[in-house]
Design an enzyme around this catalytic site. Structure first.
Site, PDB file in Angstrom:
ATOM      1  N   ASP A 107       0.838  -1.200   0.000  1.00  0.00           N
ATOM      2  CA  ASP A 107       0.000   0.000   0.000  1.00  0.00           C
ATOM      3  C   ASP A 107       0.873   1.250   0.000  1.00  0.00           C
ATOM      4  OD1 ASP A 107      -2.308  -1.449   0.027  1.00  0.00           O
ATOM      5  OD2 ASP A 107      -2.726  -1.172   2.157  1.00  0.00           O
ATOM      6  N   ARG A 158      -1.606  -0.151  -8.857  1.00  0.00           N
ATOM      7  CA  ARG A 158      -2.955   0.301  -8.527  1.00  0.00           C
ATOM      8  C   ARG A 158      -3.026   1.818  -8.639  1.00  0.00           C
ATOM      9  NH1 ARG A 158      -3.633  -0.681  -2.767  1.00  0.00           N
ATOM     10  NH2 ARG A 158      -4.122  -2.843  -3.278  1.00  0.00           N
TER      11      ARG A 158
END
Length: 280
Positions: A107, A158
């Site tokens: 992340d 992402r």
């Protein structure tokens, strides 16, 4: 025990509860990105503990024949203690996951972590033949350069709009400007990532999802769609009939701060949360 309302957005406090949620998702043709909640540790013991749980979780996902992967935060794996600590713990998690054939997402947190995160991703993605993914945030002015940098790196990238309250000198703060940047980044990626990383469209915005579908059809570049647990889940199931869809599934005893931050960090997220709570 996680109370009603919050349990729409968090899968439980234990790995077993999270995996049961993944099993239900898989029954709806949706895959899962499982995240043990935790971040910004300033001592080594919780870093070691969470890293160990991720290694075990990768084995549990593989052993249960579930369509799922894991997602870690850099500060959860010790980045606040030093980049060397983060690199050591992350490498251990990625290696263990690779042994089980489980993908690992890294992340992205606030802008102070961006360089360390991208550097670690690039090294591990090349070492593990694309078994690692990373997130880039459209609100950061640097991201266009980062997206170009990653064009030949295996793995996945992402694309999100960005949720952190970043300084105006390094970030776009106007929502319309961020939307334009997000769309521009998608356009670049679909045009240039045909031989590079898979594009992950991390958005609940119907307009951006439709734009990504148009770009996918135009360029034929591989892509998938990612959304949060508890947010527009009917849309996730509908989309999964034709495209690869992943749901971000958080779990763990540190659920309170995640729940309140997700609900309050942006007006858009609050609106989606309220709609989900009200069943609309």
């Amino acid at each position: 025990m996680i109370p009603p309302i919050a349990d729409r957005f968090v899968a439980g406090e234990s790995p077993a509860e999270a995996l049961e949620h993944v099993r239900r998702l898989n029954g709806r043709n949706v895959k899962a990105i499982v995240n043990l909640l935790g971040e910004h540790y300033d001592e080594r013991p919780p870093v070691r503990s969470d890293a160990a749980e991720y290694r075990a979780l990768a084995g549990d996902i593989a052993g249960s024949n579930l369509d799922g992967c894991i997602s870690v935060k850099p500060t959860q794996l010790g980045l606040d203690l030093g980049e060397d600590v983060f690199r050591e713990e992350l490498a251990g998690v990625v290696e263990a996951a690779a042994d089980h054939g489980v993908f690992v997402w890294i992340d992205m947190e606030d802008h102070t972590t961006t360089d360390a995160t991208l550097d670690a991703f690039e090294d591990l993605a090349r070492e593990h033949e694309g078994g690692v993914g990373v997130c880039v945030q459209a609100n950061l002015k640097r991201t266009r350069d980062d997206v170009e940098r990653l064009a030949d790196v295996p793995g996945k990238v992402r694309f999100v709009k960005g949720a952190y309250d970043e300084p105006a000198d390094i970030a776009y703060r106007d929502a319309e400007r961020v939307n334009r940047e997000y769309e521009a980044l998608l356009e670049y990626a679909f045009a240039h990532y045909d031989d590079g990383p898979t594009i992950a469209v991390g958005s609940h915005d119907p307009a951006m999802i439709e734009r990504a579908i148009d770009l996918h059809e135009e360029y034929g570049t591989d892509c998938e769609f990612q959304m949060l647990m508890g947010v527009r889940e009917d849309a996730q199931y509908d989309l999964a009939a034709n495209y690869e869809v992943w749901q971000y599934v958080p779990y763990g005893p540190r659920w309170k701060s995640y729940f309140y931050r997700r609900a309050m960090e942006r007006t858009e997220n609050l609106r989606f949360a309220l709609r989900a709570i009200l069943g609309r």
